[in-house]
Design a protein around this motif. Structure first.
Motif, mmCIF file in Angstrom:
data_model
loop_
_atom_site.group_PDB
_atom_site.id
_atom_site.type_symbol
_atom_site.label_atom_id
_atom_site.label_comp_id
_atom_site.label_asym_id
_atom_site.label_seq_id
_atom_site.Cartn_x
_atom_site.Cartn_y
_atom_site.Cartn_z
ATOM 1 N N ASN A 1 -57.433 76.918 3.520
ATOM 2 C CA ASN A 1 -55.983 76.945 3.346
ATOM 3 C C ASN A 1 -55.314 75.930 4.267
ATOM 4 O O ASN A 1 -55.781 75.671 5.365
ATOM 5 N N HIS A 2 -54.224 75.372 3.759
ATOM 6 C CA HIS A 2 -53.307 74.594 4.580
ATOM 7 C C HIS A 2 -51.920 75.170 4.317
ATOM 8 O O HIS A 2 -51.484 75.206 3.155
ATOM 9 N N PRO A 3 -51.196 75.628 5.325
ATOM 10 C CA PRO A 3 -49.930 76.325 5.085
ATOM 11 C C PRO A 3 -48.828 75.456 4.486
ATOM 12 O O PRO A 3 -47.886 75.977 3.889
ATOM 13 N N MET A 4 -48.957 74.124 4.618
ATOM 14 C CA MET A 4 -47.879 73.231 4.195
ATOM 15 C C MET A 4 -48.252 72.366 2.991
ATOM 16 O O MET A 4 -47.510 71.446 2.642
ATOM 17 N N HIS A 5 -49.386 72.655 2.361
ATOM 18 C CA HIS A 5 -49.804 71.871 1.200
ATOM 19 C C HIS A 5 -50.389 72.773 0.128
ATOM 20 O O HIS A 5 -50.965 73.820 0.421
ATOM 21 N N GLU A 6 -50.253 72.320 -1.119
ATOM 22 C CA GLU A 6 -50.790 73.082 -2.235
ATOM 23 C C GLU A 6 -52.310 72.988 -2.272
ATOM 24 O O GLU A 6 -52.922 72.033 -1.772
ATOM 25 N N CYS A 7 -52.882 73.974 -2.904
ATOM 26 C CA CYS A 7 -54.331 74.035 -3.112
ATOM 27 C C CYS A 7 -54.860 72.732 -3.701
ATOM 28 O O CYS A 7 -55.899 72.218 -3.277
ATOM 29 N N ASP A 8 -54.136 72.167 -4.698
ATOM 30 C CA ASP A 8 -54.595 70.955 -5.376
ATOM 31 C C ASP A 8 -54.840 69.807 -4.402
ATOM 32 O O ASP A 8 -55.835 69.075 -4.515
ATOM 33 N N ASP A 9 -53.918 69.629 -3.459
ATOM 34 C CA ASP A 9 -54.030 68.531 -2.508
ATOM 35 C C ASP A 9 -55.223 68.712 -1.574
ATOM 36 O O ASP A 9 -55.905 67.743 -1.224
ATOM 37 N N ILE A 10 -55.467 69.956 -1.168
ATOM 38 C CA ILE A 10 -56.583 70.230 -0.261
ATOM 39 C C ILE A 10 -57.914 70.068 -0.993
ATOM 40 O O ILE A 10 -58.870 69.488 -0.452
ATOM 41 N N ILE A 11 -57.974 70.547 -2.226
ATOM 42 C CA ILE A 11 -59.195 70.356 -3.017
ATOM 43 C C ILE A 11 -59.459 68.868 -3.215
ATOM 44 O O ILE A 11 -60.598 68.395 -3.039
ATOM 45 N N ALA A 12 -58.430 68.100 -3.573
ATOM 46 C CA ALA A 12 -58.615 66.654 -3.780
ATOM 47 C C ALA A 12 -59.135 65.987 -2.515
ATOM 48 O O ALA A 12 -60.038 65.126 -2.565
ATOM 49 N N HIS A 13 -58.585 66.365 -1.376
ATOM 50 C CA HIS A 13 -59.015 65.812 -0.088
ATOM 51 C C HIS A 13 -60.495 66.099 0.162
ATOM 52 O O HIS A 13 -61.268 65.192 0.534
ATOM 53 N N LEU A 14 -60.899 67.337 -0.065
ATOM 54 C CA LEU A 14 -62.297 67.728 0.188
ATOM 55 C C LEU A 14 -63.248 67.133 -0.846
ATOM 56 O O LEU A 14 -64.377 66.753 -0.512
#
Length: 269
Positions: free
Chosen positions: A101-114
């Motif tokens: 989880n990142h409190p300030m970003h959507e799931c989509d952005d974190i998945i794309a990053h990873l």
């Protein structure tokens, strides 16, 4: 290494809407449907590493467009919210899956990053979600795959510039308004003929709207905020899972045959 990224909320909402109304309103019906489908997905995809990525607040997109996702009905179902939170907590504490989880970003952005990080390291990457926004990764990540848990097959990947196409056609689910009179066919024609797109964008105000839409649709680079991403341990505790399932009366899952079958779905992680 085979790395799978589960869009957490997408899967939990899918479990809810796959049920008849009576089961949606039951105490643990959504949880039961989720765990059965989650085990089936894990059995099919056989990840060496699995991420379960939850939602943060879309701060940057809301600053750009306060009406972002404004057409979505707010969830007022406390029974659903409780089960969703309990699912995330149990996956976090007891499953061999890393909750992110990142409190300030959507799931989509974190998945794309990873996804980009693991792909760069030579891993095979698969996103599990019905959300078509992930298809833009096909334009930048070699070997990217997306598995649709409803259709139970891998999605066809776009060969065109997905973000530009969607910026033209819009996305009603996120309240991103496209351009009047531009559907799929005309948008693709513009992308195939840059001069047509150029002429269209330089008609009053179109360039500014197109740029904003692209910014709303494109994944946000979270590299500078990476230290705020939280990762749980992926250590399993199947005794605790069994105990919880027993309390929720998931009899078919915790029967002798059912339990062996459930555990076998997670043998690879």
């Amino acid at each position: 290494m085979n790395v799978v990224f589960y869009d957490a909320y997408n899967l939990i909402y899918r479990a809810r809407h796959a049920l008849p109304r009576a089961m949606q309103e039951s105490k643990n019906g959504i949880s039961f449907a989720f765990y059965r489908s989650f085990a089936a997905l894990n059995r099919k995809l056989q990840p060496d590493m699995a991420y379960f990525v939850t939602e943060g607040k879309p701060v940057q997109r809301l600053n750009l467009l306060p009406e972002y996702k404004g057409t979505r009905a707010k969830n007022t179902d406390m029974n659903f919210s409780r089960q969703r939170n309990e699912i995330i907590s149990m996956i976090s504490d007891y499953f061999p899956v890393t909750v992110v989880n990142h409190p300030m970003h959507e799931c989509d952005d974190i998945i794309a990053h990873l996804v980009k990080k693991h792909s760069a390291a030579g891993d095979d990457v698969t996103v599990v979600s019905t959300d078509t926004d992930f298809l833009q990764l096909a334009n930048s990540v070699a070997g990217f795959k997306q598995y649709d848990p409803i259709r139970k097959k891998y999605k066809d990947l776009p060969e065109h510039d997905y973000v530009s196409w969607k910026a033209l056609t819009g996305d009603s689910s996120d309240n991103i308004i496209g351009f009047k009179g531009i559907g799929n066919k005309r948008a693709l024609n513009m992308l195939e003929n840059p001069s047509k797109l150029h002429d269209f964008l330089y008609e009053g105000g179109n360039a500014e709207k197109f740029k904003r839409n692209k910014e709303l649709i494109s994944f946000i680079d979270v590299s500078n905020d990476e230290n705020m991403i939280t990762f749980t341990s992926d250590e399993s505790n199947w005794d605790k899972v069994f105990q919880s399932f027993e309390e929720m009366e998931f009899r078919s899952i915790i029967s002798e045959k059912g339990w062996k079958n459930f555990l076998s779905a997670f043998d690879s992680v």
